[in-house]
Design a protein around this motif. Structure first.
Motif, mmCIF file in Angstrom:
data_model
loop_
_atom_site.group_PDB
_atom_site.id
_atom_site.type_symbol
_atom_site.label_atom_id
_atom_site.label_comp_id
_atom_site.label_asym_id
_atom_site.label_seq_id
_atom_site.Cartn_x
_atom_site.Cartn_y
_atom_site.Cartn_z
ATOM 1 N N PRO A 81 2.386 6.356 14.170
ATOM 2 C CA PRO A 81 2.173 7.821 14.869
ATOM 3 C C PRO A 81 0.615 7.677 15.204
ATOM 4 C CG PRO A 81 2.071 7.436 12.365
ATOM 5 C CD PRO A 81 2.409 6.351 12.713
ATOM 6 N N ASP A 82 0.288 8.897 15.884
ATOM 7 C CA ASP A 82 -0.936 8.949 16.754
ATOM 8 C C ASP A 82 -2.095 8.616 15.848
ATOM 9 O OD1 ASP A 82 0.539 9.412 18.867
ATOM 10 O OD2 ASP A 82 0.179 11.440 19.152
ATOM 11 N N PHE A 83 -1.999 9.107 14.582
ATOM 12 C CA PHE A 83 -3.133 8.965 13.556
ATOM 13 C C PHE A 83 -3.569 7.636 13.306
ATOM 14 C CE2 PHE A 83 0.052 9.321 10.331
ATOM 15 C CZ PHE A 83 -0.519 8.615 9.352
ATOM 16 N N VAL A 84 -2.397 6.918 13.201
ATOM 17 C CA VAL A 84 -2.562 5.439 12.923
ATOM 18 C C VAL A 84 -3.025 4.608 14.174
ATOM 19 C CG1 VAL A 84 -1.439 3.175 12.490
ATOM 20 C CG2 VAL A 84 -0.887 5.442 10.955
ATOM 21 N N ARG A 85 -2.344 4.843 15.341
ATOM 22 C CA ARG A 85 -3.013 4.398 16.717
ATOM 23 C C ARG A 85 -4.744 4.605 16.743
ATOM 24 N NH1 ARG A 85 -1.182 7.745 20.886
ATOM 25 N NH2 ARG A 85 -3.116 8.506 20.548
ATOM 26 N N ASP A 86 -4.982 5.733 16.420
ATOM 27 C CA ASP A 86 -6.291 6.308 16.620
ATOM 28 C C ASP A 86 -7.247 5.591 15.615
ATOM 29 O OD1 ASP A 86 -5.407 7.937 18.680
ATOM 30 O OD2 ASP A 86 -5.337 9.795 17.442
ATOM 31 N N ARG A 87 -6.757 5.096 14.476
ATOM 32 C CA ARG A 87 -7.719 4.398 13.655
ATOM 33 C C ARG A 87 -8.020 2.989 14.260
ATOM 34 N NH1 ARG A 87 -11.172 6.018 10.978
ATOM 35 N NH2 ARG A 87 -11.164 4.694 9.241
ATOM 36 N N ALA A 88 -6.945 2.493 14.742
ATOM 37 C CA ALA A 88 -7.100 0.918 15.247
ATOM 38 C C ALA A 88 -8.389 0.756 15.997
ATOM 39 C CB ALA A 88 -5.739 0.543 16.084
ATOM 40 N N ASP A 89 -9.031 -0.327 15.689
ATOM 41 C CA ASP A 89 -10.033 -0.987 16.227
ATOM 42 C C ASP A 89 -9.769 -1.479 17.713
ATOM 43 O OD1 ASP A 89 -12.154 -0.315 13.881
ATOM 44 O OD2 ASP A 89 -10.759 -1.580 13.111
ATOM 45 N N LEU A 90 -8.618 -2.315 17.813
ATOM 46 C CA LEU A 90 -8.358 -2.634 19.041
ATOM 47 C C LEU A 90 -6.808 -2.494 19.170
ATOM 48 C CD1 LEU A 90 -8.905 -4.739 21.578
ATOM 49 C CD2 LEU A 90 -8.577 -6.551 20.113
ATOM 50 N N GLY B 239 -14.557 -4.583 5.296
ATOM 51 C CA GLY B 239 -15.071 -4.746 6.974
ATOM 52 C C GLY B 239 -14.197 -5.367 7.749
ATOM 53 N N ARG B 240 -12.933 -5.279 7.597
ATOM 54 C CA ARG B 240 -12.050 -5.940 8.441
ATOM 55 C C ARG B 240 -11.634 -4.851 9.704
ATOM 56 N NH1 ARG B 240 -9.157 -10.306 6.672
ATOM 57 N NH2 ARG B 240 -9.815 -10.913 4.709
ATOM 58 N N ARG B 241 -11.344 -5.566 10.675
ATOM 59 C CA ARG B 241 -10.692 -4.797 11.898
ATOM 60 C C ARG B 241 -9.328 -4.669 12.136
ATOM 61 N NH1 ARG B 241 -12.307 -6.804 17.974
ATOM 62 N NH2 ARG B 241 -10.985 -8.364 17.227
ATOM 63 N N HIS C 112 0.894 -1.174 0.256
ATOM 64 C CA HIS C 112 -0.082 0.007 -0.058
ATOM 65 C C HIS C 112 0.954 1.116 -0.024
ATOM 66 C CE1 HIS C 112 -3.418 -2.403 0.961
ATOM 67 N NE2 HIS C 112 -2.537 -3.264 1.857
ATOM 68 N N ALA C 113 0.638 2.232 -0.798
ATOM 69 C CA ALA C 113 1.407 3.452 -1.079
ATOM 70 C C ALA C 113 1.459 4.163 0.246
ATOM 71 C CB ALA C 113 1.050 4.303 -2.271
ATOM 72 N N ALA C 114 0.299 4.314 0.997
ATOM 73 C CA ALA C 114 0.241 4.926 2.230
ATOM 74 C C ALA C 114 -0.803 4.274 3.146
ATOM 75 C CB ALA C 114 0.047 6.487 2.019
ATOM 76 N N PHE C 115 -0.826 4.698 4.647
ATOM 77 C CA PHE C 115 -1.802 4.130 5.344
ATOM 78 C C PHE C 115 -3.084 4.532 5.004
ATOM 79 C CE2 PHE C 115 -4.462 4.433 9.262
ATOM 80 C CZ PHE C 115 -4.206 3.131 9.649
ATOM 81 N N ALA C 116 -3.516 5.589 4.218
ATOM 82 C CA ALA C 116 -4.942 5.948 4.018
ATOM 83 C C ALA C 116 -5.125 4.813 3.113
ATOM 84 C CB ALA C 116 -4.822 7.272 3.496
#
Length: 152
Positions: free
Chosen positions: A108-117, A73-75, A59-63
Motif C-alpha cells: 500500500p501507499d503508506f508502506v511505499r512512502d516509508r521506503a528509503d529507496l 538503522g537499516r534502510r 512481524h505482526a504488522a508493518f509498523a
C-alpha cells in the motif's frame, strides 16, 4: 543484508525465498498476515530441508517491522514494478533490507512512502512483473554482489 516479505500470499514462493535465504545466509522478515498457514505443506515442499536453516523473523504488522528497521538503522529498499530507479543504477548498502510486496497487490501507499529507496528490475516491453521468488533472487544477488557479501 536482509529480505522482507510484505503479507505474502503464496506458500510455494515463500518456501523458495526461505531456501534462497538459507543458501545465502540472509535473514528473512515476514510481515503478517500471510495468505496461508505457516505450516503449509507447499511451504515445506518449496523450502525443502533448507527451510529449517532459514533465519526468519515474523512481524505482526508493518509498523512493527518499520520500527525494528529504524531502531537498527537499516534502510528499507522496496522492490517495485512502479519504482523509478532501475536495479543496475541502485546503490546498495550492506545492512539494507530488500522489501518485496505481496504477489497480487504489492504494497500500500503508506508502506511505499516509508521506503528509503524504491527499485525496479528492468524487463522487456509488454511484461508486468516477475515471480516474487525470482525477483528476490535477482535483487538479492545484485545487492550481495555490490556489497561483497556473497558467502565464500
Amino acid at each position: 543484508m536482509r529480505v522482507a516479505l510484505y503479507q505474502p500470499e503464496i506458500a510455494g514462493n515463500v518456501g523458495a525465498i526461505l531456501r534462497l535465504s538459507a543458501c545465502f545466509a540472509v535473514p528473512v522478515d515476514i510481515i503478517m498476515p500471510c495468505g496461508f498457514a505457516f505450516s503449509d505443506a507447499k511451504l515445506r515442499r518449496a523450502a525443502m530441508d533448507y527451510g529449517a536453516a532459514a533465519d526468519v523473523t515474523r512481524h505482526a504488522a508493518f509498523a512493527d517491522f518499520d520500527a525494528a528497521c529504524r531502531a537498527a538503522g537499516r534502510r528499507i529498499v522496496l522492490m517495485s514494478t512502479h519504482a523509478s530507479v532501475p536495479l543496475p543504477d541502485a546503490v546498495f548498502r550492506a545492512d539494507d533490507v530488500l522489501l518485496m510486496g505481496s504477489e497480487s497487490a504489492g504494497v500500500p501507499d503508506f508502506v511505499r512512502d516509508r521506503a528509503d529507496l524504491r527499485v525496479r528490475i528492468p524487463m522487456a516491453a509488454g511484461f508486468r512483473s516477475l515471480n516474487i521468488a525470482v525477483s528476490t533472487g535477482i535483487a538479492l544477488s545484485e545487492a550481495l554482489r555490490q556489497t561483497g557479501q556473497y558467502p565464500q
